[in-house]
Design an enzyme around this catalytic site. Structure first.
Site, mmCIF file in Angstrom:
data_model
loop_
_atom_site.group_PDB
_atom_site.id
_atom_site.type_symbol
_atom_site.label_atom_id
_atom_site.label_comp_id
_atom_site.label_asym_id
_atom_site.label_seq_id
_atom_site.Cartn_x
_atom_site.Cartn_y
_atom_site.Cartn_z
ATOM 1 N N LYS A 1 0.191 2.530 2.442
ATOM 2 C CA LYS A 1 1.563 2.600 3.206
ATOM 3 C C LYS A 1 1.810 3.604 3.830
ATOM 4 O O LYS A 1 1.098 4.756 3.640
ATOM 5 C CB LYS A 1 2.343 1.973 1.854
ATOM 6 N N ASP B 1 6.994 -3.221 7.869
ATOM 7 C CA ASP B 1 7.348 -3.490 6.345
ATOM 8 C C ASP B 1 9.160 -3.102 7.033
ATOM 9 O O ASP B 1 9.519 -3.364 8.167
ATOM 10 C CB ASP B 1 7.067 -2.379 6.046
HETATM 11 N N1 GLU Z 1 4.989 -4.780 4.230
HETATM 12 C C1 GLU Z 1 4.668 -5.795 3.503
HETATM 13 C C2 GLU Z 1 4.757 -5.217 1.717
HETATM 14 O O1 GLU Z 1 5.213 -5.072 1.394
HETATM 15 C C3 GLU Z 1 3.369 -6.543 4.775
HETATM 16 C C4 GLU Z 1 1.594 -5.253 4.544
HETATM 17 C C5 GLU Z 1 1.261 -5.933 5.588
HETATM 18 O O2 GLU Z 1 1.232 -6.998 5.461
HETATM 19 O O3 GLU Z 1 0.365 -5.623 5.740
HETATM 20 O O4 GLU Z 1 3.297 -6.242 1.573
#
Ligand code: GLU
Length: 452
Positions: A132, A172
């Site tokens: 992340k 996100d």
């Molecule tokens: N931000 C999204 C999550 O919390 C998607 C992450 C992604 O597609 O890599 O899962």
């Protein structure tokens, strides 16, 4: 005595260790405790996983990158933000997870999100590790040009640390199609490579159909599977939703498709109550609200003549299902008491960790449906995984094909949660089920790969 109580000392010892190493990281410790409470009893009862320091290894990110992001705003002033990428766990695939641009971003939030992502990605059945990233930059009140300059400056450092086989970021909170476009453009310029290094890309440049809708659709597919198990369905249900961004938008669309009605949306300014349901052109208006960079939901009430409750949360309305889609810890014990009192069937988390631990306890003690985000919202990253597959194959699947795969993945996650989360009284503890199913996959890979 429940297995949780039996192992309480071990859990507290572990949490003492985790708290000492991660002082001042409350969100991260909250996510760790939630996992430790279900995984420590599981490890104790499954000798294969005992004495391997698996949880100690899992709560330590493989790599944390923190960097300066400097850019010039429209007034010509220099701005300094902090950027991060937390590369949490690569046991089952390249690091994978979104980028969050929001004023609340700090190391604690990104560590909690990266930790959760590792379990979530494992549940999708696709080969993706957990990561992340993001920045304390907020798009609120910024011009398009400022958002572009910031995104470019952010990528000028991040590009060194990512790659299609190393780490694949996505969106996100605060990072949608527009921001991903600017990020991708700068990555491509710096590397002189057109690869699937980011997901959530636009359709014309390597994106996947259904990716924008995927998180919300997946949440509703999961909710439908859980309701079906109880002999019910979304059809005819009234749903409270928080937020008005990408995730809420997908939830609204799929609830409408399945014959339900979303009656609330919210923003930092309060919530709107639309008894007729958010449907038709009102759904498209949600996209305009987000694109306005104002971070307020009141214009919906002004435009459609519905009630607006300033400074309030939607959980006080009487509905059948509550789906928090906004941000961590947005739903506390008072909200839980409210929805229980109002006879809700359950709460399905579309955001990451929106319920406080106290709220989860109240919902579960009342034997109501509770689905954690790492299971319910895995559809977003799952379709990101499908986007990676399409990029590797250099082709594009149809919307029907992607949607069919998404639905299958969500039903599979649901079955896995039921497999590991069924209590002796028949109640499904989806939190326990999701944690154990995710843990097994990551732990088995880590054990196979040795001490690295
Ligand atoms: N931000 C999204 C999550 O919390 C998607 C992450 C992604 O597609 O890599 O899962």
């Amino acid at each position: 005595m429940s297995s949780n109580q039996k192992y309480q000392n071990l859990i507290e010892e572990f949490m003492h260790y985790a708290s000492q190493r991660n002082a001042n990281e409350p969100e991260f410790l909250e996510a760790v405790r939630e996992v430790a409470e279900t995984i420590i009893p599981f490890i104790e009862e499954n000798p294969k996983y005992k004495g391997k320091k698996l949880l100690e290894r899992m709560i330590e990110p493989e790599r944390v990158i923190s960097f300066r992001v400097t850019w010039v705003d429209d007034k010509g002033e220099i701005q300094v933000n902090r950027g991060y990428r937390v590369q949490f766990n690569s046991a089952i695939g390249p690091y994978k997870g979104g980028l969050r641009f929001h004023s609340s971003v700090n190391l604690s939030t990104l560590k909690f999100l990266g930790f959760e992502q590792t379990f979530k990605n494992a549940l999708t059945t696709l080969p993706m590790g957990g990561g992340k990233g993001g920045s304390d930059f907020s798009t609120r009140g910024k011009s398009d040009a400022e958002i572009m300059r910031f995104s470019q400056a952010f990528m000028q450092e991040l590009f060194r640390h990512i790659g299609p086989d190393t780490d694949v970021p996505a969106g996100d909170i605060g990072v949608g199609g527009r921001e991903l476009g600017y990020l991708f453009g700068m990555y491509k310029k710096l590397k002189n490579e057109f690869t699937g290094v980011l997901t959530g890309k636009g359709l014309a440049w390597g994106g996947s159909l259904i990716r924008p809708e995927a998180t919300g659709y997946g949440v509703v597919y999961f909710a439908e599977a859980a309701l079906n198990r109880m002999g019910q369905s979304i059809k005819g249900k009234r749903v409270a939703v928080s937020g008005f961004g990408n995730v809420s938008w997908g939830v609204v669309k799929k609830v409408n498709d399945l014959g339900g009605k979303v009656v609330t949306l919210s923003g930092p300014d309060g919530y709107i109550y639309d008894p007729d349901g958010v449907s038709g052109e009102k759904v498209d208006f949600m996209l305009r609200l987000r694109a306005s960079n104002q971070d307020v939901v009141k214009p919906y009430a002004d435009r459609y003549g519905v009630e607006f409750f300033p400074g309030k949360k939607p959980w006080e309305q009487k509905v059948d299902l509550a789906i928090p889609c906004a941000i961590q810890n947005e739903f506390d014990e008072n909200d839980a008491e409210n929805v229980v009192k109002n006879g809700v069937i359950g709460v399905v988390e579309a955001a990451n960790m929106p319920l406080t631990p106290e709220a989860i306890e109240i919902i579960q003690n009342n034997k109501l449906l509770y689905v954690p985000g790492k299971a319910a919202n895995a559809g977003g990253v799952a379709v990101s995984g499908l986007e990676m597959t399409q990029n590797s194959m250099r082709l594009q699947w149809t919307a029907e094909e992607v949607d069919r795969k998404l639905k299958w993945i969500m039903q599979n996650i649901h079955e896995n949660c039921v497999k590991y989360g069924t209590e002796p009284d028949g109640y499904i503890d989806y939190k326990k089920g999701a944690n154990i199913a995710g843990f097994i996959k990551v732990a088995d890979a880590m054990l196979a790969q040795g001490i690295v």
